[in-house]
Design a protein around this motif. Structure first.
Motif, PDB file in Angstrom:
ATOM      1  N   TYR A 133       0.695  -1.194   0.098  1.00 42.71           N
ATOM      2  CA  TYR A 133      -0.166  -0.058   0.020  1.00 42.71           C
ATOM      3  C   TYR A 133       0.922   1.239  -0.149  1.00 42.71           C
ATOM      4  CZ  TYR A 133      -3.444   3.459   1.495  1.00 42.71           C
ATOM      5  OH  TYR A 133      -4.419   4.509   1.593  1.00 42.71           O
ATOM      6  N   ILE A 134       0.757   1.900  -1.133  1.00 42.98           N
ATOM      7  CA  ILE A 134       1.580   3.272  -1.097  1.00 42.98           C
ATOM      8  C   ILE A 134       0.269   4.553  -1.456  1.00 42.98           C
ATOM      9  CG2 ILE A 134       3.233   4.631  -2.431  1.00 42.98           C
ATOM     10  CD1 ILE A 134       4.586   1.801  -3.123  1.00 42.98           C
ATOM     11  N   LYS A 135       0.477   4.918  -0.289  1.00 44.19           N
ATOM     12  CA  LYS A 135      -1.169   6.148  -0.309  1.00 44.19           C
ATOM     13  C   LYS A 135      -1.055   7.139  -1.414  1.00 44.19           C
ATOM     14  CE  LYS A 135      -3.316   9.528   2.358  1.00 44.19           C
ATOM     15  NZ  LYS A 135      -3.182  10.261   3.594  1.00 44.19           N
ATOM     16  N   GLU A 136       0.290   7.728  -1.695  1.00 47.53           N
ATOM     17  CA  GLU A 136       0.260   8.922  -2.597  1.00 47.53           C
ATOM     18  C   GLU A 136       0.742   8.600  -4.110  1.00 47.53           C
ATOM     19  OE1 GLU A 136      -0.524  11.752  -1.562  1.00 47.53           O
ATOM     20  OE2 GLU A 136      -0.740  11.147   0.338  1.00 47.53           O
ATOM     21  N   MET A 137       0.694   7.212  -4.244  1.00 51.28           N
ATOM     22  CA  MET A 137       1.000   6.795  -5.843  1.00 51.28           C
ATOM     23  C   MET A 137      -0.014   7.170  -6.476  1.00 51.28           C
ATOM     24  SD  MET A 137       1.852   2.785  -7.165  1.00 51.28           S
ATOM     25  CE  MET A 137       3.648   3.001  -6.640  1.00 51.28           C
ATOM     26  N   LYS A 138       0.146   7.886  -7.840  1.00 52.98           N
ATOM     27  CA  LYS A 138      -0.893   8.256  -8.545  1.00 52.98           C
ATOM     28  C   LYS A 138      -1.629   7.079  -9.409  1.00 52.98           C
ATOM     29  CE  LYS A 138      -1.839  11.351 -12.752  1.00 52.98           C
ATOM     30  NZ  LYS A 138      -1.065  12.116 -13.972  1.00 52.98           N
ATOM     31  N   ASN A 139      -0.880   6.100  -9.879  1.00 49.84           N
ATOM     32  CA  ASN A 139      -1.358   4.766 -10.596  1.00 49.84           C
ATOM     33  C   ASN A 139      -1.128   3.572  -9.799  1.00 49.84           C
ATOM     34  OD1 ASN A 139      -2.682   6.526 -12.557  1.00 49.84           O
ATOM     35  ND2 ASN A 139      -0.677   6.423 -13.742  1.00 49.84           N
ATOM     36  N   ALA A 140      -1.845   2.638  -9.701  1.00 50.67           N
ATOM     37  CA  ALA A 140      -1.532   1.373  -9.101  1.00 50.67           C
ATOM     38  C   ALA A 140      -0.785   0.445  -9.965  1.00 50.67           C
ATOM     39  CB  ALA A 140      -2.728   0.788  -8.700  1.00 50.67           C
ATOM     40  N   LEU A 141      -0.376  -0.626  -9.603  1.00 48.12           N
ATOM     41  CA  LEU A 141       0.359  -1.688 -10.341  1.00 48.12           C
ATOM     42  C   LEU A 141       0.107  -2.792 -10.108  1.00 48.12           C
ATOM     43  CD1 LEU A 141       4.191   0.043 -10.178  1.00 48.12           C
ATOM     44  CD2 LEU A 141       2.686   0.557 -11.985  1.00 48.12           C
ATOM     45  N   LEU A 142       0.008  -3.746 -11.070  1.00 42.84           N
ATOM     46  CA  LEU A 142      -0.286  -5.129 -11.001  1.00 42.84           C
ATOM     47  C   LEU A 142       0.870  -5.868 -11.485  1.00 42.84           C
ATOM     48  CD1 LEU A 142      -2.014  -7.665 -10.466  1.00 42.84           C
ATOM     49  CD2 LEU A 142      -3.116  -7.260 -12.765  1.00 42.84           C
TER      50      LEU A 142
END
Length: 376
Positions: A133-142
């Motif tokens: 969990y990275i709160k400030e990340m703009k886009n999630a990564l799979l």
């Protein structure tokens, strides 16, 4: 008068010295101990960053989850609904270039996104287990291989680059198919945070497994990973690989760190520091704390089968039926419980009678002999 004052002063001095001396009790001296210092408390340390309030615009626009083969673990952002947090363990996220720096002490979570299908006008809930969990990340990564390890097909080859003509350009689960979109050479899926009504009424599809994901494990069986790649190399592939404006967004996870300190455990158990340190080294502590409003200590049911082998999907989907016989065996068996999967594995357990007790014993035996199946 002065003589009386002197006697009082001498009495006070003697009484003070008497209080400082240790009191003898059965040959033992009583002494005063100082309180141990708790250097770190690990429970709920990330709660302030979990499920932050989103604006109406953020709820409407949602976020993108990119298919990133360079990311060794799925990374989620603030648009996810965090269902539970793994207590006691954190990780460090390292970008594709170590000189940029790293993000430390990131929590590991189970989280849910909502996915809207514009063609069918339906909404589905996707759960991503054991993710960073990275709160400030703009886009999630799979991480595609993390999903494939769970039996999910991640076909991220665009149609115009698929020379076999069989690409679906989607995420395929046993229940349904979720189409991907494209932003330049990057494939992504549009997601958003689910509403309370959707959480209560919709079923959830697991994209990654609840079992611990170990990207740093050197002994991991690489043959289990299945990828869809193009076997033809042409000029278009060269252009995509050398395009000067493409952006790298890979994220690597360091080995998880245990935040349970000997000082905290010694204070909790009222034991010595050396005993607490040896306990941490010899123990496995893994539990997820549910992030539910109004409840701060609600935990997921403990996995009592962690000591047994976990059968992954699709091999872990088993079928069972009872085979009866009109003739009793010399050992007193009148029937048998048959367990098998679609890959041809079959195992039979004789039973004296077809009742709840014998059925339960046969299920216990196959779990001990083969492992814990995911579906039965």
């Amino acid at each position: 008068f002065f003589f009386c004052i002197l006697i009082m002063l001498l009495y006070m001095v003697l009484h003070y010295k008497k209080r400082k001396c240790p009191v003898k009790m059965h040959g033992l001296s009583t002494f005063k101990t100082t309180a141990r210092k708790i250097s770190q408390t690990c429970m709920g340390s990330h709660d302030k960053d979990i499920n932050p309030t989103l604006s109406t615009e953020e709820m409407r626009m949602g976020t993108r989850m990119g298919m990133d083969s360079h990311a060794d673990t799925t990374c989620l952002n603030k648009h996810a609904y965090i269902e539970s947090v793994l207590e006691g363990l954190t990780v460090d996220a390292i970008p594709f270039d170590a000189s940029i720096g790293k993000m430390s002490n990131l929590p590991i979570v189970h989280a849910i996104y909502a996915c809207d299908d514009p063609s069918s006008l339906t909404t589905s809930l996707l759960r991503f287990n054991d993710s960073i969990y990275i709160k400030e990340m703009k886009n999630a990564l799979l991480c595609p291989n993390q999903a494939r390890e769970h039996g999910i097909i991640v076909d991220d080859v665009p149609h115009h680059l698929d020379h076999t003509g069989r690409s679906t350009f989607s995420i395929v689960t046993p229940e349904q198919e979720f189409g991907l979109e494209q932003n330049g050479p990057t494939a992504f899926i549009q997601l958003r945070r689910p509403t309370d009504e959707e959480m209560n009424n919709l079923d959830v599809v697991d994209i990654t497994s609840e079992e611990e994901w170990k990207p740093c494990d050197e002994h991991q069986d690489q043959s289990k990973f299945s990828s869809l790649t193009s076997c033809v190399h042409n000029d278009l592939d060269d252009w995509l690989l050398s395009h000067h404006e493409r952006r790298l967004c890979s994220m690597c996870m360091s080995k998880p760190k245990n935040n349970l300190t000997p000082e905290y455990l010694a204070h909790l158990w009222k034991c010595g520091l050396e005993t607490a340190r040896k306990t941490i080294q010899a123990s496995t502590c893994k539990h997820y704390r549910r992030m539910v409003k109004g409840i701060t200590k609600r935990f997921r049911p403990a996995r009592n089968f962690m000591r047994y082998r976990q059968l992954r999907m699709p091999e872990g989907e088993f079928y069972s039926d009872t085979m009866t016989s009109k003739v009793k065996s010399i050992r007193g068996h009148t029937c048998a419980q048959i367990h098998g999967n679609k890959f041809g594995y079959i195992r039979a357990y004789p039973m004296e009678s077809h009742d709840q007790t014998n059925l339960g014993e046969s299920l216990t035996m196959i779990i001990q002999d083969v492992g814990v199946m995911q579906k039965l």
